[in-house]
Design a protein around this motif. Structure first.
Motif, mmCIF file in Angstrom:
data_model
loop_
_atom_site.group_PDB
_atom_site.id
_atom_site.type_symbol
_atom_site.label_atom_id
_atom_site.label_comp_id
_atom_site.label_asym_id
_atom_site.label_seq_id
_atom_site.Cartn_x
_atom_site.Cartn_y
_atom_site.Cartn_z
ATOM 1 N N UNK A 130 0.840 -1.201 0.000
ATOM 2 C CA UNK A 130 0.000 0.000 0.000
ATOM 3 C C UNK A 130 0.870 1.244 0.000
ATOM 4 N N UNK A 131 0.723 2.057 -1.023
ATOM 5 C CA UNK A 131 1.472 3.315 -1.074
ATOM 6 C C UNK A 131 1.025 4.247 0.046
ATOM 7 N N UNK A 132 -0.270 4.220 0.366
ATOM 8 C CA UNK A 132 -0.802 5.089 1.412
ATOM 9 C C UNK A 132 -0.201 4.757 2.777
ATOM 10 N N UNK A 133 0.153 3.467 2.977
ATOM 11 C CA UNK A 133 0.748 3.042 4.247
ATOM 12 C C UNK A 133 2.269 3.036 4.199
ATOM 13 N N UNK A 134 2.847 3.481 3.095
ATOM 14 C CA UNK A 134 4.302 3.531 2.971
ATOM 15 C C UNK A 134 4.952 2.163 2.937
ATOM 16 N N UNK A 135 4.246 1.167 2.394
ATOM 17 C CA UNK A 135 4.754 -0.205 2.420
ATOM 18 C C UNK A 135 5.651 -0.515 1.224
ATOM 19 N N UNK A 136 6.720 -1.233 1.484
ATOM 20 C CA UNK A 136 7.548 -1.872 0.461
ATOM 21 C C UNK A 136 8.018 -3.181 1.069
ATOM 22 N N UNK A 137 7.672 -4.315 0.439
ATOM 23 C CA UNK A 137 7.945 -5.622 1.022
ATOM 24 C C UNK A 137 9.344 -6.106 0.647
ATOM 25 N N UNK A 138 10.045 -6.679 1.622
ATOM 26 C CA UNK A 138 11.341 -7.314 1.398
ATOM 27 C C UNK A 138 11.128 -8.815 1.261
ATOM 28 N N UNK A 139 11.709 -9.412 0.205
ATOM 29 C CA UNK A 139 11.474 -10.826 -0.075
ATOM 30 C C UNK A 139 12.713 -11.698 0.092
ATOM 31 N N UNK A 140 13.892 -11.119 0.064
ATOM 32 C CA UNK A 140 15.147 -11.873 0.078
ATOM 33 C C UNK A 140 15.407 -12.405 1.494
ATOM 34 N N UNK A 141 15.282 -13.721 1.670
ATOM 35 C CA UNK A 141 15.420 -14.323 2.997
ATOM 36 C C UNK A 141 16.828 -14.140 3.565
ATOM 37 N N UNK A 142 17.848 -14.270 2.726
ATOM 38 C CA UNK A 142 19.216 -14.103 3.215
ATOM 39 C C UNK A 142 19.454 -12.666 3.687
ATOM 40 N N UNK A 143 18.940 -11.706 2.929
ATOM 41 C CA UNK A 143 19.062 -10.306 3.332
ATOM 42 C C UNK A 143 18.331 -10.059 4.646
ATOM 43 N N UNK A 144 17.153 -10.629 4.780
ATOM 44 C CA UNK A 144 16.374 -10.454 6.008
ATOM 45 C C UNK A 144 17.092 -11.062 7.212
ATOM 46 N N UNK A 145 17.729 -12.211 7.019
ATOM 47 C CA UNK A 145 18.494 -12.814 8.101
ATOM 48 C C UNK A 145 19.685 -11.934 8.490
ATOM 49 N N UNK A 146 20.297 -11.286 7.518
ATOM 50 C CA UNK A 146 21.415 -10.379 7.808
ATOM 51 C C UNK A 146 20.940 -9.174 8.618
ATOM 52 N N UNK A 147 19.761 -8.665 8.279
ATOM 53 C CA UNK A 147 19.204 -7.535 9.031
ATOM 54 C C UNK A 147 18.915 -7.961 10.471
ATOM 55 N N UNK A 148 18.329 -9.143 10.625
ATOM 56 C CA UNK A 148 17.976 -9.633 11.961
ATOM 57 C C UNK A 148 19.216 -9.881 12.816
ATOM 58 N N UNK A 149 20.372 -10.050 12.180
ATOM 59 C CA UNK A 149 21.612 -10.316 12.924
ATOM 60 C C UNK A 149 22.286 -9.036 13.419
ATOM 61 N N UNK A 150 21.907 -7.877 12.881
ATOM 62 C CA UNK A 150 22.590 -6.626 13.215
ATOM 63 C C UNK A 150 22.540 -6.306 14.716
ATOM 64 N N UNK A 151 21.412 -6.507 15.411
ATOM 65 C CA UNK A 151 21.394 -6.177 16.842
ATOM 66 C C UNK A 151 22.224 -7.119 17.708
ATOM 67 N N UNK A 152 22.710 -8.232 17.138
ATOM 68 C CA UNK A 152 23.407 -9.231 17.932
ATOM 69 C C UNK A 152 22.476 -10.390 18.262
ATOM 70 N N UNK A 153 22.938 -11.340 19.080
ATOM 71 C CA UNK A 153 22.120 -12.510 19.406
ATOM 72 C C UNK A 153 20.755 -12.111 19.991
ATOM 73 N N UNK A 154 19.699 -12.718 19.450
ATOM 74 C CA UNK A 154 18.346 -12.365 19.884
ATOM 75 C C UNK A 154 17.605 -13.520 20.546
ATOM 76 N N UNK A 155 18.245 -14.660 20.681
ATOM 77 C CA UNK A 155 17.527 -15.817 21.210
ATOM 78 C C UNK A 155 16.970 -15.530 22.599
ATOM 79 N N UNK A 156 15.649 -15.661 22.708
ATOM 80 C CA UNK A 156 14.975 -15.452 23.970
ATOM 81 C C UNK A 156 14.771 -14.004 24.355
ATOM 82 N N UNK A 157 15.197 -13.077 23.502
ATOM 83 C CA UNK A 157 15.110 -11.662 23.845
ATOM 84 C C UNK A 157 13.871 -11.011 23.226
ATOM 85 N N UNK A 158 13.285 -10.028 23.911
ATOM 86 C CA UNK A 158 12.106 -9.341 23.367
ATOM 87 C C UNK A 158 12.484 -8.358 22.271
#
Length: 274
Positions: free
Chosen positions: A19-47
């Protein structure tokens, strides 16, 4: 670990479109998404708080990393796709339907949490400045890992004397550490936005003593609101500010973009004392 269909298939099956009105752009690349999720450091069990998960691309990466995810989504079309993730990762995902601008994250957590989000472009800056503002410090959030338009990311991480340097840089850096963690090409999104994007990672630092956050915000609003003018002009409407320049031996003929963050803090400290 749950086996999930490609995000593209999820989008097609649920008939989703960005939705352009909601400012949405979807990311599809799973490897890229995993790299983004790794930036904060280990997240296991963390909120982790995610804003605008959409069909859940980044959400599934955070869940794969073991995070306990709270996702705020105002687009009802995306809720069934997120419900499937809840089933695939039992006990790891809480979805809240609503507008993130109206929800105080402090009410959602009773311990420090990370914020990780591909922010909707139309509310990203407002959310970011809200998380960085206020007198209470350190904040409850432990880190911010956020997707912005590349131009905005540059403004957040810029140095004095550069064209990108302004209020966002001072706000992000006077009591935090902000870095550009990753550039993301426009082709990674569906649909591709017109501009490049980047991930900014922010962690809280010590707050300088004797400074009111609101006073600093007023100083930067005045200084950068008329950034082409000399400080003696741009700050004259702020009581005591020009006198503070004299006390601190800051040349009033300088312009806002030449002042270091430390100098802005010093001006705000003088005004806070007053």
């Amino acid at each position: 670990m749950a086996t999930l269909p490609p995000i593209r298939d999820v989008i097609a099956r649920h008939g989703l479109s960005a939705s352009k009105a909601l400012g949405q752009n979807f990311l599809l690349d799973e490897q890229l998404l995993d790299r983004i999720a790794a930036i904060p450091g280990p997240l296991r069990g963390k909120p982790v708080l995610e804003i605008g998960p959409g069909p859940g691309g980044l959400t599934r990466a955070l869940l794969r990393a073991g995070a306990q995810v709270t996702a705020i989504e105002m687009d009802r079309r995306c809720l069934p796709a997120l419900a499937e993730l809840d089933e695939a990762f039992p006990g790891q995902l809480r979805v809240i339907e609503g507008n993130a601008l109206d929800i105080d994250p402090a009410t959602l957590f009773d311990e420090p949490y990370a914020i990780v989000a591909n922010l909707p472009y139309n509310v990203g800056t407002a959310l970011f400045t809200g998380w960085l503002s206020g007198e209470d410090w350190p904040p409850q959030w432990a880190s911010l890992t956020l997707m912005f338009q590349h131009e905005v990311a540059q403004r957040i991480t810029s140095n004095p004397g550069t064209s990108a340097y302004g209020r966002l840089a001072v706000l992000a850096q006077w009591r935090s550490s902000a870095k550009l963690a990753m550039k993301v090409h426009r082709s990674a999104f569906t649909p591709p936005p017109k501009v490049m994007s980047a991930i900014v990672h922010v962690t809280p630092a010590a707050m300088p003593e004797g400074v009111s956050a609101r006073v600093l915000e007023r100083v930067t609003e005045a200084a950068f609101g008329q950034r082409r003018k000399m400080l003696r002009q741009s700050l004259k409407a702020l009581p005591g500010a020009v006198d503070a320049l004299d006390t601190l031996r800051i040349d009033p003929s300088r312009r806002a973009e030449t002042l270091s963050i430390g100098e802005f803090v010093a001006i705000a400290r003088e005004l806070t004392r007053g």
